[in-house]
Design an enzyme around this catalytic site. Structure first.
Site, PDB file in Angstrom:
ATOM      1  N   GLU A   1      26.160  36.549  45.429  1.00  0.00           N
ATOM      2  CA  GLU A   1      26.648  35.196  45.552  1.00  0.00           C
ATOM      3  C   GLU A   1      26.150  34.486  43.957  1.00  0.00           C
ATOM      4  OE1 GLU A   1      25.340  32.487  48.427  1.00  0.00           O
ATOM      5  OE2 GLU A   1      26.961  31.161  47.976  1.00  0.00           O
TER       6      GLU A   1
ATOM      7  N   CYS B   1      27.909  30.257  50.705  1.00  0.00           N
ATOM      8  CA  CYS B   1      28.543  28.934  50.638  1.00  0.00           C
ATOM      9  C   CYS B   1      29.623  28.855  49.298  1.00  0.00           C
ATOM     10  CB  CYS B   1      27.355  27.853  50.175  1.00  0.00           C
ATOM     11  SG  CYS B   1      26.218  27.942  51.696  1.00  0.00           S
TER      12      CYS B   1
ATOM     13  N   ASN C   1      32.504  31.986  56.188  1.00  0.00           N
ATOM     14  CA  ASN C   1      31.088  32.354  55.851  1.00  0.00           C
ATOM     15  C   ASN C   1      30.211  30.936  56.651  1.00  0.00           C
ATOM     16  OD1 ASN C   1      28.542  33.154  54.437  1.00  0.00           O
ATOM     17  ND2 ASN C   1      28.721  31.015  53.986  1.00  0.00           N
ATOM     18  N   GLU C   2      29.422  31.708  57.635  1.00  0.00           N
ATOM     19  CA  GLU C   2      28.663  30.787  58.762  1.00  0.00           C
ATOM     20  C   GLU C   2      29.533  29.607  59.319  1.00  0.00           C
ATOM     21  OE1 GLU C   2      25.249  29.442  56.089  1.00  0.00           O
ATOM     22  OE2 GLU C   2      24.308  31.597  56.327  1.00  0.00           O
TER      23      GLU C   2
END
Ligand code: AHR
Length: 655
Positions: free
Chosen positions: A48, A257, A381-382
């Protein structure tokens, strides 16, 4: 009274003295008795762009804000186009540097700098990353070659030449400079520098003449960057090597994120912004507080995956901005999500499509006519709750209908335990049982040790991707959670559980992967670096040791020990047997290993050990590093010492 003092002294014995206490244990295994088939994608990487992982990190570009597009993260509508640059640096010269948007280089690159020299030799320079007023700069090395280019245009009345020079902070030359006469159209000007000294340099632009010149999209990249012939100019070779040495079987990217973006919809990570010629990639602000040039974009992620032997595993947003953040704009509507599904299909076409297709043709044009053979796609994501599943369903169905061959990764949210993941699992089991489920957890050492058996309890039909995990120790006075030996050993202990359950846990990746020293937003991180050097953490060594000895079947094994803080797993391939022993206690252990159906003879023992809280530093990079020695198996047995706080791997030939 004496007795009392003796007892008091005994209780006060330092840990080092306790470490001399030794237990004796036995491990027994038969190489021919196996339990589960192991996943061949168990160990991989999650990249990331956090901690300046891409720009200022893996991407070999040495200039910061090369295209004058810099925006402020907290309020992206506030810009900082001058970031990374110094203007009006020559004594006695006068002039102005103003941000312009009229007739830009292209619509994705809307701002540029107009420099108007009114007297003398107006000079400005890019200072690279981490430069202060008087120190730091672009790290160049004596004898090394650097490729540079910049787009320029005579704004109408400039009557001289522009010189491009690699110089010291003082302005003194470090390489042969080059002068250019400009036209009234945007044009790319190139120069190659050979640095005369190792130095913290700057890339200088010197105006010989008066009048205005437009500047945009400058670049300075070492000619020996990994993939120097890629459209982006390449990646930092030492970091690519560090990634390759981890033997990764997959590469998850680009976040985290970052994939979702924060606050505003314009911050969604749109893969299409990141491909094509670099001067036409549409920069975006980064969730973690800086700018993304997208010089490391989707094409380069695929190229990197190929280079390090990893399956590419892109994660796209699910129409939701980062749910864990203070989201300011609404998610995509259901109608918008249906439209957005096409982006996912286009991505698959970019990766795998024939060169006659629109996106396959772009891949070919960028230099890779052969498909990238994409097999996995993460959606979200999440993410959690119905707001996610409503959108996931649309995207999942669109991809599966057009590409049943693609395996989809679904999200179980951002936490390890509780109602949130439980609800996610219920939805996944009932509606999307063919997906691999992405679990994330950043927990403390006690949690990792208490949960080594976590996946023993999972139904054997489920498939899990531990997409992000790391052992988080208490924050130190320096504000960081440490990458110390103990955290690495707790992860190692936990990984014995992942291997034992590798029929269920088919993928796992530590997070975050990279951090630039002094520019990090998150700790701990697997690999650290500064402008010139790479620092491998104890956690890195654990990942590397485990990934290079993963095996393809788990071998049944039993341990008899008084020490309940020794964890183990035995695995095998067709011709190797691996015994992993992780001692997270303060006590050394004399371990006798009895192995049936393993030929007697030489083997190897690799051990990672040290003091519990040891860390590696740029001054002492090797404090915690694995050491390998020979051992001998005689009559199917050997006895070795497991030091206090250690991870040990025994390797024997089976043929
Ligand atoms: O790894 C850092 C962050 O942790 C990731 O961006 C996110 O997925 C998680 O919350």
């Amino acid at each position: 009274m004496r007795k009392f003092i003796a007892l008091f002294v005994a209780l006060m014995l330092p840990v080092a003295a306790l470490a001399e206490v030794t237990t004796a244990s036995t491990l027994t295994a038969d190489a021919n008795v196996t339990t589960v088939e192991m996943s061949d994608t168990l160990y991989g990487l999650f990249f990331e762009d956090i901690n300046y992982g891409a720009d200022g990190g893996l991407y070999a570009e040495l200039l910061q804000n090369r295209s004058f597009e810099y925006e402020d993260i907290l309020n992206p509508r506030v810009t900082d186009h001058y970031n990374g640059w110094g203007f009006n640096l020559a004594f006695g010269a006068t002039g102005t540097a103003t941000v312009q948007t009229e007739n830009p280089l292209n619509e994705n690159n809307p701002t540029y700098m107009r420099v108007n020299c009114t007297k003398g030799e107006y000079r400005f320079a890019n200072l690279g990353y981490q430069a202060t007023t008087f120190a730091g700069g672009i790290p160049v090395e004596e004898g090394k070659t650097y490729r540079c280019f910049v787009w320029m245009r005579n704004a109408g009345d400039f009557d001289g030449q522009v010189e491009i020079a690699l110089t010291k902070r003082t302005g003194k030359s470090l390489a042969v400079p080059k002068r250019f006469t400009l036209t009234n159209e945007w044009q790319k000007y190139e120069v190659t520098f050979k640095a005369a000294h190792t130095e913290d340099a700057v890339l200088s632009f010197i105006m010989h003449g008066t009048g205005a010149v437009d500047f945009d999209m400058a670049s300075l990249i070492p000619a020996d960057a990994y993939g120097a012939d890629w459209p982006n100019g390449g990646l930092r070779a030492d970091l690519v090597q560090a990634l390759k040495d981890l033997n990764p079987s997959f590469l998850r990217f680009p976040g985290g994120c970052v994939t979702e973006g924060s606050y505003y919809r314009e911050n969604f990570y749109d893969w299409k912004d990141t491909v094509g010629p670099i001067e036409a990639r549409k920069e975006n602000f980064n969730t973690w507080g800086y700018m993304q040039s997208y010089g490391l974009g989707y094409y380069e992620y695929f190229m990197l995956s190929e280079a390090i032997g990893a399956e590419p595993l892109p994660v796209v947003h699910s129409g939701l901005l980062c749910q864990a953040r203070d989201v300011k704009e609404a998610p995509l509507t259901i109608a918008e999500t249906h439209e957005y599904a096409q982006d996912l299909l286009d991505l698959i076409e970019f990766a795998n499509g024939d060169v006659t297709t629109e996106w396959g043709a772009l891949r070919a044009e960028m230099g890779h006519p052969e498909p990238f053979n994409l097999k996995y796609l993460g959606i979200g994501n999440e993410n959690w709750d119905q707001v996610y599943w409503d959108r996931f369903d649309i995207l999942y169905k669109a991809v599966k209908t057009a590409h049943p061959e693609i395996t989809i990764i679904s999200s179980a949210g951002p936490v390890a335990e509780g109602d949130m993941p439980a609800r996610a699992w219920r939805t996944i089991r009932s509606k999307y049982p063919d997906t691999i489920v992405d679990e994330h957890y950043y927990m403390d050492s006690a949690w990792f040790l208490n949960n080594v058996d976590r996946y023993d309890k999972y139904p054997r039909t489920t498939r899990v991707f531990v997409g992000e995990y790391a052992c988080h120790e208490a924050t130190q006075p320096n504000g960081r959670r440490p990458n110390n030996l103990y955290s690495a050993l707790c992860e190692a202990a936990y990984m014995t559980g992942l291997e034992r359950n590798s029929d269920v846990v088919v993928m796992a990746s530590y997070a975050p992967l990279l951090a630039r020293e002094g520019m990090q937003q998150w700790t701990p991180d697997l690999i650290w670096y500064n402008a010139r050097e790479v620092l491998l953490t104890p956690n890195y060594h654990v990942q590397q040791m485990f990934a290079s000895t993963a095996g393809d079947q788990v071998v049944a094994s039993e341990m008899d020990s008084r020490n309940k803080l020794i964890y183990h797993v035995v695995t095998r391939t067709a011709d190797r047997l691996y015994v992993k022993l992780v001692n997270v206690s303060a006590y050394a252990d004399k371990m006798t290993v009895n192995l049936a159906n393993v030929p007697d003879g030489m083997g190897a023992v690799t051990c990672l050990t040290g003091e519990k809280n040891d860390i590696n530093t740029f001054q002492n990079k090797e404090r915690i590093a694995p050491r390998t020695n020979e051992v001998t198996l005689e009559n199917g047995a050997l006895t070795i010492e497991l030091p206090a706080y250690s991870a040990t791997i025994l390797t024997f030939k089976l043929k």
